[in-house]
Design an enzyme around this catalytic site. Structure first.
Site, PDB file in Angstrom:
ATOM      1  CE  LYS A 211      -3.931  -2.274   0.436  1.00 32.57           C
ATOM      2  NZ  LYS A 211      -5.072  -2.151  -0.485  1.00 32.57           N
ATOM      3  CG  HIS A 342     -10.758  -6.223  -4.772  1.00 34.80           C
ATOM      4  ND1 HIS A 342     -11.898  -6.235  -3.994  1.00 34.80           N
ATOM      5  CD2 HIS A 342      -9.766  -5.740  -3.990  1.00 34.80           C
ATOM      6  CE1 HIS A 342     -11.607  -5.771  -2.791  1.00 34.80           C
ATOM      7  NE2 HIS A 342     -10.333  -5.459  -2.759  1.00 34.80           N
TER       8      HIS A 342
END
Length: 412
Positions: A211, A342
């Site tokens: 991230k 996802h």
């Protein structure tokens, strides 16, 4: 041929009398669309709302910008469908941070619409369920509730055929490239980030995603540099900004990240900023990936129309299930887009295996306690098993985490 009686029962060619309300809505109205080709009917179902606790609070860029709180649990809507012939199918949808009770409530409202239906008529059932709740729309929470039913019906169809779902759909491969996300969140210190990446690769994972989106971009660049040096230039590396950059920041960060040879930059902008994504994709060598937060095929179509993504990342539970995912996959293939679904690897492994272009699947170990089975990962790839359908069954732990249930049909 079968005979339908005035009391709603029908007798098949073997002389067996069945009950059911084929084609009816929750109030028992509607017109049956089944005939002599109907060999089985849905006669029972169970809904379960399951709350999965996470081992530690999870933070991404949305937390650092103050838009969300750290995630501590994931809410799941499980649907188990059974038929007169004794077949069963399982499907699920999910929600993070909020929305789980709403999904369960909507699924409960429309549950009776399935009773008496031919489970093979998946497309028609999807349309019927969407229209049953049409006043709350054809995307978002409503279709996410429908998705759990849709996925269960596809699981059931594949089990009836005795095939893994990917084989029923027509697989292009028996394994799919996989990358790990769960070890790379922003709350994770850099040293632990490196340890997690090494452990994932040692466990057979093929790529690492971390991230980004820290308010100070230098912090992101330092973490990416550390991970790249640690795993080497030959290991696929991705980053995910979780929609938290504006257009100027995305351009600056995108250019600064070019030297690290990333597979993609994920969600650099707001999920609905198709024009911004398109301009960014055109200006960078690094591919742009997005789509996970969109809740319908129509929303993804807008991305594709603008040329906003090099890699499209649909989430079957979010866009309405497998029926809708297949429509989007056909459109994505037509535009020669890469596919990287996802989350929900238990579902997406099968859908990615059936995509013509070489895809990626996202590895999260969070869901493993919910199921009795484990997916096999080796040599950078996630492998299909020979188990029919999705190849999953709910664990005792999932039952223990159940916070609400609803049954309809013969078990009700």
């Amino acid at each position: 041929m079968s005979t339908t009686h005035t009391d709603g029962t029908h007798t098949d060619t073997a002389g067996t009398t069945h009950t059911g309300t084929a084609g009816t809505g929750a109030a028992g109205t509607g017109t049956s669309h089944t005939g002599e080709a109907t060999l089985d009917r849905i006669d029972r179902l169970r809904l379960s709302s399951v709350t999965l606790p996470l081992a530690a609070p999870v933070s991404d860029a949305k937390v650092l910008t103050g838009r969300q709180k750290p995630m501590t649990e994931v809410a799941f809507l499980f649907v188990e469908i059974g038929t007169e012939q004794g077949l069963e199918g399982i499907g699920f949808s999910y929600s993070k941070r909020a929305g789980g009770p709403g999904q369960f409530a909507h699924a409960r409202e429309i549950a009776d619409c399935l009773l008496g239906e031919d489970p093979s008529d998946i497309g028609r059932i999807w349309t019927k369920l969407v229209w049953a709740g049409a006043s709350v729309g054809r995307s978002g929470l409503a279709t996410q509730a429908v998705a759990a039913y849709d996925i269960a019906l596809w699981d059931l169809k594949a089990r009836r055929a005795g095939l893994p779902l990917a084989k029923l759909l027509g697989a292009h491969r028996d394994s799919v490239r996989c990358y790990n996300t769960s070890g790379g969140f922003l709350h994770t210190p850099t040293e632990e980030l490196l340890e997690n990446a090494a452990a994932a690769l040692a466990g057979g994972i093929g790529g690492i995603k971390i991230k980004v989106g820290h308010p100070d971009g230098r912090h992101d660049l330092a973490r990416v540099a550390a991970v790249r040096e640690h795993i080497g230039d030959g290991v696929p590396l991705m980053v995910d900004a979780n929609q938290q950059w504006d257009r100027p920041t995305a351009r600056r960060m995108g250019r600064a990240l070019e030297p690290y040879g990333l597979v993609w930059i994920e969600e650099p902008l707001d999920a609905y900023d198709a024009r911004g994504h398109a301009a960014l994709a055109a200006s960078l060598d690094t591919p742009v990936a997005t789509g996970e937060m969109l809740a319908s095929v129509a929303e993804h179509t807008e991305l594709i129309r603008h040329g906003a993504a090099d890699v499209i990342q649909p989430d079957a539970p979010r866009i309405g299930g497998i029926t809708q995912f297949l429509k989007l996959a056909a459109l994505a293939e037509h535009h020669q887009l890469e596919l990287a679904p996802h989350f929900a690897m238990e579902i997406h492994l099968h859908l990615a295996a059936a995509y013509p272009l070489e895809p990626w699947v996202e590895h999260f170990d969070w869901l493993e306690p919910l199921f009795n089975e484990r997916l096999e990962i080796a040599d950078g790839r996630m492998r299909l098993s020979a188990r029919p359908g999705l190849g999953i069954t709910l664990s005792d732990q999932a039952r223990a985490w159940t916070v609400a249930e609803h049954e309809a049909g013969v078990r009700a």
